[in-house]
Motif scaffolding. Sequence first.
Motif, PDB file in Angstrom:
ATOM      1  N   MET A   1      49.063  45.455  23.645  1.00 19.19           N
ATOM      2  CA  MET A   1      49.664  45.551  24.984  1.00 19.19           C
ATOM      3  C   MET A   1      48.626  46.071  25.992  1.00 19.19           C
ATOM      4  O   MET A   1      47.963  47.071  25.730  1.00 19.19           O
ATOM      5  N   PRO A   2      48.456  45.375  27.121  1.00 19.15           N
ATOM      6  CA  PRO A   2      47.519  45.866  28.133  1.00 19.15           C
ATOM      7  C   PRO A   2      48.032  47.150  28.771  1.00 19.15           C
ATOM      8  O   PRO A   2      49.239  47.389  28.840  1.00 19.15           O
ATOM      9  N   ASP A   3      47.123  47.980  29.242  1.00 17.46           N
ATOM     10  CA  ASP A   3      47.523  49.238  29.872  1.00 17.46           C
ATOM     11  C   ASP A   3      48.087  48.966  31.262  1.00 17.46           C
ATOM     12  O   ASP A   3      47.950  47.867  31.812  1.00 17.46           O
ATOM     13  N   ILE A   4      48.719  49.984  31.847  1.00 21.92           N
ATOM     14  CA  ILE A   4      49.405  49.823  33.125  1.00 21.92           C
ATOM     15  C   ILE A   4      48.442  49.432  34.235  1.00 21.92           C
ATOM     16  O   ILE A   4      48.785  48.663  35.137  1.00 21.92           O
ATOM     17  N   GLY A   5      47.201  49.945  34.173  1.00 21.45           N
ATOM     18  CA  GLY A   5      46.213  49.596  35.187  1.00 21.45           C
ATOM     19  C   GLY A   5      45.887  48.118  35.166  1.00 21.45           C
ATOM     20  O   GLY A   5      45.779  47.475  36.219  1.00 21.45           O
ATOM     21  N   THR A   6      45.738  47.561  33.958  1.00 23.93           N
ATOM     22  CA  THR A   6      45.450  46.132  33.824  1.00 23.93           C
ATOM     23  C   THR A   6      46.612  45.290  34.332  1.00 23.93           C
ATOM     24  O   THR A   6      46.421  44.284  35.028  1.00 23.93           O
ATOM     25  N   VAL A   7      47.836  45.699  33.998  1.00 19.39           N
ATOM     26  CA  VAL A   7      49.022  44.959  34.432  1.00 19.39           C
ATOM     27  C   VAL A   7      49.123  44.955  35.956  1.00 19.39           C
ATOM     28  O   VAL A   7      49.308  43.901  36.585  1.00 19.39           O
ATOM     29  N   LEU A   8      48.997  46.136  36.554  1.00 20.79           N
ATOM     30  CA  LEU A   8      49.101  46.227  38.014  1.00 20.79           C
ATOM     31  C   LEU A   8      47.973  45.457  38.696  1.00 20.79           C
ATOM     32  O   LEU A   8      48.204  44.763  39.705  1.00 20.79           O
ATOM     33  N   SER A   9      46.768  45.554  38.164  1.00 20.87           N
ATOM     34  CA  SER A   9      45.629  44.853  38.761  1.00 20.87           C
ATOM     35  C   SER A   9      45.825  43.342  38.696  1.00 20.87           C
ATOM     36  O   SER A   9      45.526  42.626  39.658  1.00 20.87           O
ATOM     37  N   THR A  10      46.339  42.851  37.571  1.00 24.59           N
ATOM     38  CA  THR A  10      46.566  41.414  37.418  1.00 24.59           C
ATOM     39  C   THR A  10      47.634  40.920  38.378  1.00 24.59           C
ATOM     40  O   THR A  10      47.489  39.865  39.011  1.00 24.59           O
ATOM     41  N   ILE A  11      48.722  41.688  38.513  1.00 20.39           N
ATOM     42  CA  ILE A  11      49.816  41.276  39.396  1.00 20.39           C
ATOM     43  C   ILE A  11      49.373  41.296  40.860  1.00 20.39           C
ATOM     44  O   ILE A  11      49.622  40.348  41.621  1.00 20.39           O
ATOM     45  N   VAL A  12      48.691  42.369  41.260  1.00 21.72           N
ATOM     46  CA  VAL A  12      48.225  42.463  42.654  1.00 21.72           C
ATOM     47  C   VAL A  12      47.210  41.364  42.951  1.00 21.72           C
ATOM     48  O   VAL A  12      47.258  40.718  44.009  1.00 21.72           O
ATOM     49  N   SER A  13      46.299  41.100  42.019  1.00 18.85           N
ATOM     50  CA  SER A  13      45.317  40.031  42.208  1.00 18.85           C
ATOM     51  C   SER A  13      46.014  38.674  42.361  1.00 18.85           C
ATOM     52  O   SER A  13      45.635  37.857  43.215  1.00 18.85           O
ATOM     53  N   GLY A  14      47.028  38.446  41.527  1.00 12.80           N
ATOM     54  CA  GLY A  14      47.763  37.190  41.609  1.00 12.80           C
ATOM     55  C   GLY A  14      48.465  37.015  42.947  1.00 12.80           C
ATOM     56  O   GLY A  14      48.472  35.923  43.526  1.00 12.80           O
ATOM     57  N   MET A  15      49.033  38.091  43.466  1.00 13.44           N
ATOM     58  CA  MET A  15      49.736  38.004  44.753  1.00 13.44           C
ATOM     59  C   MET A  15      48.756  37.830  45.905  1.00 13.44           C
ATOM     60  O   MET A  15      49.049  37.105  46.878  1.00 13.44           O
ATOM     61  N   LEU A  16      47.585  38.469  45.826  1.00 13.69           N
ATOM     62  CA  LEU A  16      46.572  38.274  46.861  1.00 13.69           C
ATOM     63  C   LEU A  16      46.088  36.825  46.863  1.00 13.69           C
ATOM     64  O   LEU A  16      45.930  36.206  47.928  1.00 13.69           O
TER      65      LEU A  16
END
Length: 291
Positions: A1-16
């Motif tokens: 499971m990826p850590d919370i930082g990786t999850v948030l970074s991926t989601i924010v990058s995707g939305m940008l």
Amino acid sequence: MPDIGTVLSTIVSGMLLGGMLALTALGLSIVLGVMRLVNLAHGDFLVAGAYAGLFFLKITGVDPLLGLPVIAFFVAALAFPLYRLLLAPLAERGAEAQMMTMFAVSIILENAFVLGFSADTRSIERDYATLPLTLGPVTVPLIYVIGFAIAVTLILAVHWLISRTRFGRDLRASAIDAQAAETLGVDVKRVQMVTFALGAACAGVGGTLIGAAFQFGPSSGAAYLLNSLAIVVLGGLGNVLGTLVGGLLLGFLQSLGGLTLGDGYRDLVGMALFLLVLAFRPDGFLARRRS
């Protein structure tokens, strides 16, 4: 499971990234709304903008993000003769003839890119393109933030143009009922020509932003055309702000798909969502319901 930082970074990058794609989708949306035309060469206008940004940098030495007005004008100038020589004469034959014509234009442009620039992939190389931006646990590429800010600014500018100006009033009237608008004195053909050029300019600017973030080649337009179609369906036909929301939503869902299924399935999630919305809400997920 990826850590919370990786999850948030991926989601924010995707939305940008979704915000940048929304600018390109906006051009497709307004052309579809006014001309009832699915411009199958729209992705190639994006690629033209990417190549224009690359050569603007090589010729002038100036950052292409500072030359976006010039690039937008260049791609719009490419669209003007296509409308006057190909689309306008076919107007009486319906959107199907125009759509097939733009499919042929897409093939011609793609081959022209190969002849002019080779089939190799390129990128607009800038120092900031590889720099990260960290805020707490979230780390995203700086170019995503810059591209998102430019895209949102231009989307809001187009929203103002359509909602607050005389041209915007004529555009909205032409989109609702072209014959009635012409009866009331609106030059519908002129509105359509300017709208087609505006749509191409949006794609060209979006192409420069994407070219600064990713590699691109002559055939890159097809994938971005599909993403633009998905955003248009999500945001609602002709809905400027809805297009922005649709882009953010697509970026969010694609990033979730990449996290749960793997990066190879990002586009699959977007296309599956596109088909579902098209099946159950053909006017768009965020389109206003008709009374």
